[in-house]
Scaffold this active site. Sequence first.
Site, short mmCIF file in Angstrom:
data_model
loop_
_atom_site.label_atom_id
_atom_site.label_comp_id
_atom_site.label_asym_id
_atom_site.label_seq_id
_atom_site.Cartn_x
_atom_site.Cartn_y
_atom_site.Cartn_z
N ARG A 151 0.82 -1.21 0.00
CA ARG A 151 0.00 0.00 0.00
C ARG A 151 0.86 1.27 0.00
O ARG A 151 0.65 2.18 -0.79
CB ARG A 151 -0.93 0.00 1.22
CG ARG A 151 -2.09 -0.95 1.14
CD ARG A 151 -2.96 -0.80 2.39
NE ARG A 151 -4.16 -1.63 2.33
CZ ARG A 151 -4.22 -2.90 2.71
NH1 ARG A 151 -3.13 -3.48 3.18
NH2 ARG A 151 -5.35 -3.59 2.62
N ALA A 232 10.31 2.78 6.49
CA ALA A 232 9.60 1.52 6.71
C ALA A 232 9.94 0.92 8.08
O ALA A 232 9.19 1.10 9.05
CB ALA A 232 9.92 0.53 5.59
N ARG A 233 11.08 0.22 8.15
CA ARG A 233 11.51 -0.40 9.40
C ARG A 233 13.02 -0.32 9.49
O ARG A 233 13.73 -0.55 8.49
CB ARG A 233 11.07 -1.87 9.48
CG ARG A 233 9.60 -2.05 9.88
CD ARG A 233 9.41 -1.69 11.35
NE ARG A 233 8.04 -1.78 11.80
CZ ARG A 233 7.18 -0.78 11.82
NH1 ARG A 233 7.55 0.42 11.36
NH2 ARG A 233 5.96 -0.93 12.28
N ASP A 257 13.91 7.62 8.86
CA ASP A 257 12.85 7.92 9.83
C ASP A 257 12.73 6.78 10.84
O ASP A 257 12.03 6.92 11.85
CB ASP A 257 11.53 8.13 9.10
CG ASP A 257 10.43 8.65 10.01
OD1 ASP A 257 10.69 9.61 10.77
OD2 ASP A 257 9.32 8.07 10.00
N GLU A 262 15.50 2.44 18.66
CA GLU A 262 14.87 3.77 18.69
C GLU A 262 14.71 4.24 20.13
O GLU A 262 14.04 3.57 20.91
CB GLU A 262 13.52 3.70 17.98
CG GLU A 262 13.67 3.39 16.48
CD GLU A 262 12.37 3.47 15.71
OE1 GLU A 262 11.30 3.65 16.33
OE2 GLU A 262 12.41 3.35 14.47
N HIS A 281 11.03 8.81 13.76
CA HIS A 281 9.91 7.90 13.43
C HIS A 281 8.60 8.68 13.31
O HIS A 281 7.63 8.44 14.05
CB HIS A 281 9.77 6.81 14.49
CG HIS A 281 9.08 5.58 13.96
ND1 HIS A 281 9.37 4.32 14.41
CD2 HIS A 281 8.12 5.42 13.02
CE1 HIS A 281 8.61 3.43 13.78
NE2 HIS A 281 7.85 4.08 12.93
N ALA A 284 4.02 8.01 10.62
CA ALA A 284 2.59 7.98 10.91
C ALA A 284 2.19 9.07 11.91
O ALA A 284 1.06 9.06 12.41
CB ALA A 284 2.19 6.61 11.45
#
Length: 546
Positions: A151, A232-233, A257, A262, A281, A284
């Site tokens: 997506r 993403a990760r 990001d 983290e 991060h 979102a």
Amino acid sequence: MPRVLITDNLSPAGLEKLEAAGGIEVVVKSGLTPEQLREELKSADGIIIRSGTKLTPAALEGQTRLKAVARAGVGVDNIDLPAATKAGVVVMNTPSGNTVSTAEQALALMFALSRNTAPAAQSMNEGKWDRKKYTGTQLAGKTIGVVGLGRIGQAVARRCVALEMDVIGYDPFLSSDRAKELGVELVRDVDQLVPRVDYLTVHTPLTDETRGLINAERMKAMKKGVRLINCARGGIIDEAALAAALRDGTVGGAALDVFVEEPPPADSPLHGCPNLLMTPHLGASTEEAQELVALEAAEIMSNFLKTGEIRHAVNMVPVSGSEMAEVRPYLDLGYRLGVLLSQITGSAGVNGVKLAFRGDAAKKKTSLVAGAFAAGLLADAVEDVNLVNAAAVARDRGITIEETKSESAGDFSTSVSATLTTDAGEHVVAGTLFGSGYLRLIRLDGFHLDAFLDGILLIYRHRDVPGLIGFIGNLMGEEGTNIADMSLGRSQDEPGGDSVAVLHLDQCPSDAAMQQIADHPEVTGVRVVRLPGRGEALPGVLAKAD
């Protein structure tokens, strides 16, 4: 009342939606230690989390009440999926809520890298005016590689096409036709993509296959001065290799990001790297995304608890509310056939099962029915087995489950049969549905019959001779045991041959009565089978909706 635990910060809109669903107790407890989390889960039917909560094997082990996890976000790497599956807990995520926000963050970082936005802004804050120092490059006409076209990857690709960039995409599952619709040149090997791109952005989950996917070797194969982006990760781009490539100029710039740890620790090789833009991060972290994922998490959890809907599941087959309503009677049927076979075979070692679906049954999600059958088969042998973990538990015990389907009806418009192979031989049972809720046993080994498939069943094999039914009836009458229904099956159309009888009883006969039946000269075998009552709730995610 089902209890839902929320352990991470969730948008108020999500909490309001969950509470408005009614019939659900909502408990918010953040900042829990691993020990406190494990304790709280003991009294929770569901849990909604973001990235802050870690559901480890230690947290999930022995959680007999917990049925579902809803992850408000896409990534589930903070959830141990094998442990959740073993515990019989369905894990669902919210893949659509943060799609646009994450895609926009990837593009924002790409723009910032291209125009040196961050260092130029810092220079201005220091009172400087260095126009020449921060000359950038335009995106139009450049080639970008998009690794992972789910997506978010597709959303990024569409926006890059709109920016007049040439887009090359890697995804092992995207169809060629869909790639053409997106305006993406599709490749099936990452190594075909990396030498050609000016920019590369990754949008895959973090798995054993994708960890370190963009490594030192692949960076060396890229154009000198390439720019890399990861929203993403952490870990998909090898951080140590990236730091080295930034310092020696192999990579012209990078924007991250997400990180392996983290926040990145003080000794991370990323600190102090030239041409590196890092954000905490934020993919979102928009008001819209936080509200959307919270609303979606609340909806999938409430729908699961109220209707049994399994949406966006990552450790089992998803099933909509309408599909669950249609398949639920078959789950019930499969479960009862499994329980029946388990009690018929006793302690005989099970080697494998062949399930055959005919007629309408073949049009349903048969893998779910197979899971329900396995749950019934193992119910007496394994604690806390249910639809989610039954297939895995069966595999762990060396039990293979095969499925065959035929949409052509036989003697019945719909039927499910199970052939169980054990160390002692083979057993076959089959069942059907009458209407929407009447489950019937239509085959028991070589005998065809029509018997109830619920409650207490007295099953005895015998020679088909006069007087035996009367003997059994009198014996049950002397005991005060009521016979609610009776079904007989013959191996041949003539009297005197092998037969089976299934008596549906209101009470369980005594041991003394069972012994009298077993001692009768015409009886060759007798046992009592205890099945769930008609309409009775079944274990775990098989429970009936209120």
